[in-house]
Design a protein around this motif. Structure first.
Motif, PDB file in Angstrom:
ATOM      1  N   ILE A 112       0.908  -1.108  -0.079  1.00  0.00           N
ATOM      2  CA  ILE A 112       0.010   0.229   0.169  1.00  0.00           C
ATOM      3  C   ILE A 112       0.811   1.396  -0.101  1.00  0.00           C
ATOM      4  O   ILE A 112       0.658   2.118  -0.638  1.00  0.00           O
ATOM      5  N   TYR A 113       2.073   1.286   0.669  1.00  0.00           N
ATOM      6  CA  TYR A 113       2.855   2.528   0.862  1.00  0.00           C
ATOM      7  C   TYR A 113       3.669   2.596  -0.610  1.00  0.00           C
ATOM      8  O   TYR A 113       4.014   3.645  -0.976  1.00  0.00           O
ATOM      9  N   ARG A 114       3.858   1.529  -1.320  1.00  0.00           N
ATOM     10  CA  ARG A 114       4.210   1.590  -2.679  1.00  0.00           C
ATOM     11  C   ARG A 114       3.136   2.427  -3.658  1.00  0.00           C
ATOM     12  O   ARG A 114       3.910   2.796  -4.388  1.00  0.00           O
ATOM     13  N   TYR A 115       2.132   1.811  -3.443  1.00  0.00           N
ATOM     14  CA  TYR A 115       0.940   2.471  -4.198  1.00  0.00           C
ATOM     15  C   TYR A 115       0.707   4.123  -3.744  1.00  0.00           C
ATOM     16  O   TYR A 115       0.558   4.839  -4.640  1.00  0.00           O
ATOM     17  N   PHE A 116       0.647   4.098  -2.595  1.00  0.00           N
ATOM     18  CA  PHE A 116       0.804   5.697  -1.871  1.00  0.00           C
ATOM     19  C   PHE A 116       2.097   5.894  -1.307  1.00  0.00           C
ATOM     20  O   PHE A 116       2.223   5.936  -0.053  1.00  0.00           O
TER      21      PHE A 116
END
Length: 289
Positions: free
Chosen positions: A280-284
Motif C-alpha cells: 500500500i505504501y508503494r501505491y501511496f
C-alpha cells in the motif's frame, strides 16, 4: 438601550452567514433585517428548513428590500429545503427567476432539485457568485461558472456520468474539496453506447482539487476519479474512501493506471483502523507511516 424591536439607524453594512440550516427565518431573520432601514450593503448566506415562506424575488422585494430604501448592494445565496405538498405541481428554475424581474440589484440565478416525491430544494443567488460552498448538488447544474466555489458536495438518486463530470470541471474551475454521495453507477442504453465510448477519449482535470471524499459513493466513482485515463488530479493529497472499495478498484493495489492520482496522496482516511501492508505504501508513496 435598544430593544429587539428598535430600528438600527446607524447600521450601513450587514453580512449574515449561516453554514447550518435554520428554521428561524420567519421568526428571527426577517424581523432583524426589517430593523435596518438605513442599510446600504447587505450580504446573506442562508440555508432555510421548510417554513411557510417561499423565497422568491417578490418575497425579497416586499419583505426585505422595501424596508431598505438606501440599499445599493445586495449579495445573497439562499437555499430552502421544503416538503412537496402536491407532487403534480413542479416548480421550475424559470418560474422562480421570473419573480426577480423587479429586483434591481444585478443578475440572479436559480437552481431547483427534487428528491423523490417528498422533498425539494431550491436555491436563489446573485451573480457573480461570492459564496465558496455548495451542498446537495445533483446532475442538474446550470450553465454558470462558479469561480468562488471551492467546497462541493454532490448527492443524487440518479447516477453521474462522465459527461456530467466534464461539465462539473468547467462549472467549478477552482474546486478544492469534493464529496460524492451516490450509490448508483451509470447505465447506458443501447443507443447511448457511443457516448460511453466517446467519454473514454476525454480526460478531465481538476487542477486545484486537494481533498476527495468518496466513502458514500459507488466504486464506479472511485475508479472514475483515480484512473488517470479518465481523470487527472495533480494536487490530490487527501482521500476518504472505504478500504474494500479501494482495494477492489485498484485490483488489490496493482492497477498501473491508478498510481498517478494516488501517488500524491499524503492522508488516506478509511472507515476503520488498519495495518497497511508494504505494497500500500508503494501505491501511496507519500503516506505518513
Amino acid at each position: 438601550m435598544l430593544s429587539f424591536q428598535d430600528n438600527l439607524p446607524n447600521l450601513k453594512c450587514f453580512s449574515l452567514t449561516c453554514d447550518k440550516i435554520t428554521s428561524q427565518y420567519d421568526t428571527t431573520v426577517l424581523p432583524l433585517l426589517r430593523r435596518m432601514s438605513h442599510l446600504e450593503e447587505l450580504t446573506l448566506f442562508l440555508h432555510i428548513l421548510g417554513g411557510s415562506t417561499f423565497i422568491s424575488g417578490t418575497h425579497l422585494a416586499n419583505e426585505i428590500l422595501i424596508h431598505m430604501r438606501q440599499l445599493h448592494t445586495f449579495i445573497f445565496y439562499i437555499d430552502s429545503l421544503n416538503g412537496i405538498v402536491d407532487p403534480a405541481v413542479r416548480i421550475s428554475a424559470d418560474d422562480i427567476e421570473r419573480t426577480f424581474t423587479n429586483v434591481k440589484y444585478g443578475q440572479v440565478a436559480c437552481m431547483v432539485d427534487y428528491f423523490g416525491s417528498n422533498d425539494m430544494i431550491y436555491r436563489v443567488f446573485s451573480l457573480p457568485t461570492k459564496f465558496n460552498r455548495l451542498e446537495r448538488i445533483t446532475n442538474n447544474i446550470p450553465n454558470i461558472v462558479f469561480n468562488s466555489v471551492t467546497h462541493l458536495k454532490l448527492q443524487d438518486e440518479h447516477p453521474f456520468k462522465h459527461e456530467f463530470f466534464v461539465r462539473l470541471a468547467r462549472a467549478f474551475p477552482f474546486l478544492k474539496i469534493l464529496s460524492i454521495s451516490n450509490l448508483r453507477s451509470p447505465f447506458w442504453r443501447f443507443d447511448e453506447i457511443y457516448l460511453r465510448d466517446k467519454d473514454l477519449c476525454s480526460i478531465i482535470e481538476y487542477s486545484h482539487l486537494i481533498f476527495l471524499d468518496v466513502k458514500n459513493a459507488n466504486p464506479y466513482y472511485i475508479e472514475h476519479f483515480l484512473n488517470e485515463t479518465k481523470t487527472h488530479l495533480p494536487c490530490l493529497t487527501k482521500l476518504t474512501v472505504l478500504y474494500e472499495d479501494l482495494k477492489q478498484v485498484t485490483e488489490n493495489f496493482t492497477r498501473e493506471e491508478m498510481r498517478r492520482n494516488c501517488g500524491g496522496v499524503k492522508q488516506l482516511f478509511v472507515e476503520r483502523s488498519i495495518v497497511c501492508p508494504e505494497y500500500i505504501y508503494r501505491y501511496f508513496p507519500l503516506l505518513s507511516v
